[in-house]
Write a protein that holds these residues in place. Structure first.
Motif, PDB file in Angstrom:
ATOM      1  N   TRP A  65      -0.693  -7.926   9.130  1.00  0.00           N
ATOM      2  CA  TRP A  65      -0.174  -8.091  10.484  1.00  0.00           C
ATOM      3  C   TRP A  65      -0.913  -7.178  11.458  1.00  0.00           C
ATOM      4  CZ3 TRP A  65       3.981  -8.470   6.783  1.00  0.00           C
ATOM      5  CH2 TRP A  65       4.606  -9.718   6.770  1.00  0.00           C
ATOM      6  N   CYS A  66      -1.287  -6.010  10.985  1.00  0.00           N
ATOM      7  CA  CYS A  66      -1.922  -5.037  11.857  1.00  0.00           C
ATOM      8  C   CYS A  66      -3.156  -4.440  11.192  1.00  0.00           C
ATOM      9  CB  CYS A  66      -0.904  -3.935  12.180  1.00  0.00           C
ATOM     10  SG  CYS A  66      -1.550  -2.622  13.195  1.00  0.00           S
ATOM     11  N   LYS A  67      -3.018  -4.037   9.960  1.00  0.00           N
ATOM     12  CA  LYS A  67      -4.076  -3.339   9.234  1.00  0.00           C
ATOM     13  C   LYS A  67      -5.002  -4.321   8.533  1.00  0.00           C
ATOM     14  CE  LYS A  67      -1.097   0.634   8.417  1.00  0.00           C
ATOM     15  NZ  LYS A  67      -0.561   1.574   7.432  1.00  0.00           N
ATOM     16  N   SER A  68      -6.174  -3.811   8.166  1.00  0.00           N
ATOM     17  CA  SER A  68      -7.097  -4.584   7.342  1.00  0.00           C
ATOM     18  C   SER A  68      -7.729  -3.629   6.346  1.00  0.00           C
ATOM     19  CB  SER A  68      -8.169  -5.262   8.203  1.00  0.00           C
ATOM     20  OG  SER A  68      -8.999  -4.289   8.807  1.00  0.00           O
ATOM     21  N   GLY A  69      -8.250  -4.181   5.283  1.00  0.00           N
ATOM     22  CA  GLY A  69      -8.873  -3.332   4.277  1.00  0.00           C
ATOM     23  C   GLY A  69      -9.275  -4.133   3.061  1.00  0.00           C
ATOM     24  N   LYS A  70      -9.495  -3.411   1.993  1.00  0.00           N
ATOM     25  CA  LYS A  70      -9.929  -4.027   0.748  1.00  0.00           C
ATOM     26  C   LYS A  70      -9.011  -3.613  -0.380  1.00  0.00           C
ATOM     27  CE  LYS A  70     -14.708  -4.366   2.159  1.00  0.00           C
ATOM     28  NZ  LYS A  70     -16.092  -4.125   1.827  1.00  0.00           N
ATOM     29  N   GLY A  71      -9.050  -4.401  -1.436  1.00  0.00           N
ATOM     30  CA  GLY A  71      -8.280  -4.109  -2.636  1.00  0.00           C
ATOM     31  C   GLY A  71      -8.914  -4.811  -3.817  1.00  0.00           C
ATOM     32  N   GLN A  72      -8.265  -4.731  -4.962  1.00  0.00           N
ATOM     33  CA  GLN A  72      -8.797  -5.330  -6.187  1.00  0.00           C
ATOM     34  C   GLN A  72      -7.655  -5.901  -7.004  1.00  0.00           C
ATOM     35  OE1 GLN A  72     -12.149  -5.470  -7.338  1.00  0.00           O
ATOM     36  NE2 GLN A  72     -11.314  -6.783  -8.934  1.00  0.00           N
ATOM     37  N   PHE A  73      -7.775  -7.172  -7.404  1.00  0.00           N
ATOM     38  CA  PHE A  73      -6.848  -7.789  -8.333  1.00  0.00           C
ATOM     39  C   PHE A  73      -7.483  -7.792  -9.711  1.00  0.00           C
ATOM     40  CE2 PHE A  73      -4.938  -9.803  -4.569  1.00  0.00           C
ATOM     41  CZ  PHE A  73      -3.586  -9.703  -4.881  1.00  0.00           C
ATOM     42  N   SER A  74      -6.691  -7.422 -10.731  1.00  0.00           N
ATOM     43  CA  SER A  74      -7.083  -7.559 -12.127  1.00  0.00           C
ATOM     44  C   SER A  74      -6.029  -8.443 -12.774  1.00  0.00           C
ATOM     45  CB  SER A  74      -7.134  -6.202 -12.825  1.00  0.00           C
ATOM     46  OG  SER A  74      -8.112  -5.389 -12.219  1.00  0.00           O
ATOM     47  N   VAL A  75      -6.488  -9.426 -13.535  1.00  0.00           N
ATOM     48  CA  VAL A  75      -5.579 -10.426 -14.092  1.00  0.00           C
ATOM     49  C   VAL A  75      -5.859 -10.610 -15.578  1.00  0.00           C
ATOM     50  CG1 VAL A  75      -4.858 -12.848 -13.968  1.00  0.00           C
ATOM     51  CG2 VAL A  75      -5.479 -11.624 -11.882  1.00  0.00           C
ATOM     52  N   ALA A  76      -4.792 -10.640 -16.374  1.00  0.00           N
ATOM     53  CA  ALA A  76      -4.872 -10.972 -17.801  1.00  0.00           C
ATOM     54  C   ALA A  76      -3.674 -11.862 -18.097  1.00  0.00           C
ATOM     55  CB  ALA A  76      -4.843  -9.717 -18.655  1.00  0.00           C
ATOM     56  N   GLY A  77      -3.945 -13.142 -18.326  1.00  0.00           N
ATOM     57  CA  GLY A  77      -2.855 -14.098 -18.528  1.00  0.00           C
ATOM     58  C   GLY A  77      -2.019 -14.177 -17.267  1.00  0.00           C
ATOM     59  N   ASN A  78      -0.709 -13.944 -17.396  1.00  0.00           N
ATOM     60  CA  ASN A  78       0.147 -13.974 -16.207  1.00  0.00           C
ATOM     61  C   ASN A  78       0.437 -12.564 -15.675  1.00  0.00           C
ATOM     62  OD1 ASN A  78       1.996 -13.113 -18.142  1.00  0.00           O
ATOM     63  ND2 ASN A  78       3.664 -14.287 -17.267  1.00  0.00           N
ATOM     64  N   THR A  79      -0.242 -11.569 -16.242  1.00  0.00           N
ATOM     65  CA  THR A  79      -0.090 -10.191 -15.786  1.00  0.00           C
ATOM     66  C   THR A  79      -1.085  -9.921 -14.671  1.00  0.00           C
ATOM     67  OG1 THR A  79       0.587  -9.496 -17.987  1.00  0.00           O
ATOM     68  CG2 THR A  79      -0.175  -7.769 -16.503  1.00  0.00           C
ATOM     69  N   VAL A  80      -0.636  -9.215 -13.635  1.00  0.00           N
ATOM     70  CA  VAL A  80      -1.506  -8.917 -12.500  1.00  0.00           C
ATOM     71  C   VAL A  80      -1.343  -7.449 -12.114  1.00  0.00           C
ATOM     72  CG1 VAL A  80       0.177  -9.567 -10.718  1.00  0.00           C
ATOM     73  CG2 VAL A  80      -2.250  -9.704 -10.218  1.00  0.00           C
ATOM     74  N   VAL A  81      -2.451  -6.855 -11.714  1.00  0.00           N
ATOM     75  CA  VAL A  81      -2.450  -5.501 -11.169  1.00  0.00           C
ATOM     76  C   VAL A  81      -3.225  -5.561  -9.860  1.00  0.00           C
ATOM     77  CG1 VAL A  81      -3.247  -3.124 -11.483  1.00  0.00           C
ATOM     78  CG2 VAL A  81      -2.372  -4.417 -13.452  1.00  0.00           C
ATOM     79  N   PHE A  82      -2.619  -5.054  -8.800  1.00  0.00           N
ATOM     80  CA  PHE A  82      -3.299  -4.968  -7.508  1.00  0.00           C
ATOM     81  C   PHE A  82      -3.404  -3.504  -7.129  1.00  0.00           C
ATOM     82  CE2 PHE A  82      -3.174  -4.508  -2.885  1.00  0.00           C
ATOM     83  CZ  PHE A  82      -4.353  -5.162  -2.573  1.00  0.00           C
ATOM     84  N   VAL A  83      -4.625  -3.107  -6.761  1.00  0.00           N
ATOM     85  CA  VAL A  83      -4.873  -1.748  -6.289  1.00  0.00           C
ATOM     86  C   VAL A  83      -5.453  -1.868  -4.886  1.00  0.00           C
ATOM     87  CG1 VAL A  83      -6.134   0.398  -6.672  1.00  0.00           C
ATOM     88  CG2 VAL A  83      -5.278  -0.920  -8.638  1.00  0.00           C
ATOM     89  N   ALA A  84      -4.753  -1.266  -3.919  1.00  0.00           N
ATOM     90  CA  ALA A  84      -5.217  -1.293  -2.534  1.00  0.00           C
ATOM     91  C   ALA A  84      -6.253  -0.194  -2.328  1.00  0.00           C
ATOM     92  CB  ALA A  84      -4.046  -1.089  -1.583  1.00  0.00           C
TER      93      ALA A  84
END
Length: 135
Positions: A65-84
């Motif tokens: 809505w206001c901010k912008s940036g980068k992050g990383q998704f890691s996926v294994a099967g239906n498991t997800v990890v997001f690091v901003a």
């Protein structure tokens, strides 16, 4: 001897069955290389809706809505990890900055994901639904 009449209906049925399986399998994959938009209305006084552009390797560009940036998704099967990653804080009202922080926290807290056609849900303490852009 097998007649042509008995082979044609069977082969047509097998082909129809195979065609129905292909879209279901394609729709269940994580949306690497795709852009998607949060299933939410714009905040009052804004036309912007948060957007994620997920690269082929999971590197993500966030336009919130206001901010912008980068992050990383890691996926294994239906498991997800997001690091901003670091976020660029634009001059915005406090309510939008807070909404961005809450969205980043909810993405970071998600532990599983699910895709149902053009909708991707990130599931944690809060469920976030994103529409995959079809353009």
């Amino acid at each position: 001897m097998v007649s042509v009449k008995s082979v044609v209906p069977t082969s047509v049925l097998l082909l129809a069955f195979a065609i129905t399986l292909v879209p279901a399998q394609a729709d269940s994959s994580f949306p690497f290389g795709m852009e998607m938009q949060l299933d939410a209305a714009p905040l009052p006084g804004s036309k912007r809706i948060p957007d994620l552009d997920i690269g082929d390797s999971g590197a993500t560009i966030l336009e919130l809505w206001c901010k912008s940036g980068k992050g990383q998704f890691s996926v294994a099967g239906n498991t997800v990890v997001f690091v901003a990653g670091p976020m660029q804080d634009r001059a915005c009202p406090a309510d939008r900055a807070q909404a961005d922080d809450e969205l980043i926290a909810a993405l970071s807290a998600a532990t599983t994901w699910r895709r149902d056609g053009g909708v991707v849900s990130f599931i944690g303490p809060k469920i976030l639904r994103f529409q995959i852009n079809s353009d």
